[in-house]
Design an enzyme around this catalytic site. Structure first.
Site, PDB file in Angstrom:
ATOM      1  NE  ARG A 234       2.148   3.626  -4.033  1.00 20.83           N
ATOM      2  CZ  ARG A 234       1.572   4.095  -2.874  1.00 20.83           C
ATOM      3  NH1 ARG A 234       1.136   5.331  -2.551  1.00 20.83           N
ATOM      4  NH2 ARG A 234       1.629   3.076  -1.794  1.00 20.83           N
ATOM      5  CD  GLU A 263       6.860   9.417  -3.615  1.00 22.27           C
ATOM      6  OE1 GLU A 263       6.739   8.703  -2.465  1.00 22.27           O
ATOM      7  OE2 GLU A 263       6.050  10.019  -4.471  1.00 22.27           O
TER       8      GLU A 263
END
Length: 330
Positions: A234, A263
């Site tokens: 992550r 992101e």
């Protein structure tokens, strides 16, 4: 069940519709992400199916409950984007796909290592321009190097075994050591020892309050000079500001990431005709020793088939009143 899918691409629809012939749910696909502003799209649906960058905060959850949604299905393993206290308060179960193809992500981590090390992406571009020079393409042997694995869940285990196959010394850090990995030759150590001794560090731990910005300025200071850091877990496992500074000071030798802290709204989209205003991302892209892929570690045929099958089975189990083996607990 009537299921609303959010943040979908063509490949999502293709694989889910193919696998759904065995389940017969009513599937509706939305390209938009799920958040408090789009939750109204879920009205009259029994379930929503979401992905890593959908925002299921308390406001979104409450609106889903008002819309009549009875279950939330994650088509991924991570659930850090879901307010579990809010789902519990609304009595909406959350199910996930805990393991869809750990080999896919582990192999992608290895691909990042090999590409960064042997610079095959740069060699490819040179050869296409009839430039066969080997200058600045020097790499190093993986054999005999020390590889640190942070997080030895299913993906971390797969990755560790691959690196053992390369002849690497593998160190691991996890709050729950794996006996099988120990027997195969992996040595469990504390985090400080791993950071100090590893030539390559690969992150495979979940994102939670304990691992958020695990790789921060203090961690980079402890790392071996010019070490390589790989992240296919992550994005927020890495403090972006700190990693930029580590690259600028040349303390960090290489960075390969398939995930990025900011992101959402960036990855999974074609932004080739737009201006990227994320200064941190642009700074990372400016380094010659940084390799970024757009969250594609999971992206294999086998993984997509497994994601679709497990997700739809989770929904069928709920519909039939069966025990939810992949339920996320608070």
């Amino acid at each position: 069940m009537k299921v609303a899918f959010f943040s979908t691409k063509k490949y999502d629809q293709e694989f889910f519709e193919s696998i759904n012939t065995d389940f017969n749910h009513q599937l509706t696909f939305f390209e938009t992400a799920l958040n408090a502003h789009t939750a109204s799209l879920a009205k009259d649906f029994d379930a929503v199916c979401v992905f890593v960058n959908d925002d299921l905060n308390a406001e979104t959850i409450n609106k889903l409950a008002d819309a009549g949604v009875k279950i939330i299905a994650l088509r991924c393993a991570g659930f850090n984007n879901v307010d579990l206290k809010a789902t519990e308060a609304q009595n909406i179960p959350v199910v996930r796909v805990p393991a869809y193809s750990p080999q896919a992500v582990a192999e992608h981590a290895v691909a990042l290592i090999l590409t960064l090390n042997r610079k095959t992406h740069k060699a490819y571009n040179r050869v296409r321009e009839n430039n066969f020079s080997l200058e600045k393409l020097t790499g190093f042997n993986l054999y005999g190097k020390t590889v640190g694995v942070i997080g030895t869940g299913i993906i971390g285990q797969c990755f560790a075994k691959i690196m053992l196959g390369f002849g690497c010394k593998v160190l691991a850090y996890d709050i729950k050591p794996n006996a099988e990995l120990k027997e195969s030759g992996v040595t469990y150590v504390d985090l400080d020892k791993l950071l100090k001794e590893a030539d390559i560090i690969s992150l495979h731990c979940p994102l939670n309050e304990h691992t958020h910005h695990l790789m921060n300025a203090e961690a980079f200071e402890k790392m071996k000079e010019s070490a390589m850091l790989i992240n296919t877990g992550r994005g927020a496992l890495i403090d972006t500001t700190a990693v930029v500074e580590a690259l600028k000071s040349e303390k960090l030798g290489y960075l390969g990431i398939d995930v990025y802290e900011q992101e959402s709204g960036l990855f999974f989209n074609d932004l080739s005709e737009t201006v990227n205003k994320d200064d941190d991302f642009l700074r990372l892209m400016s380094f010659p020793n940084v390799l970024i892929t757009g969250h594609q570690g999971f992206f294999t045929v086998e993984a997509l088939e497994q994601i679709a099958h497990v997700t739809l089975k989770n929904l069928t189990d709920f519909e039939q009143g069966k025990e939810l083996e992949n339920k996320v607990s608070t």
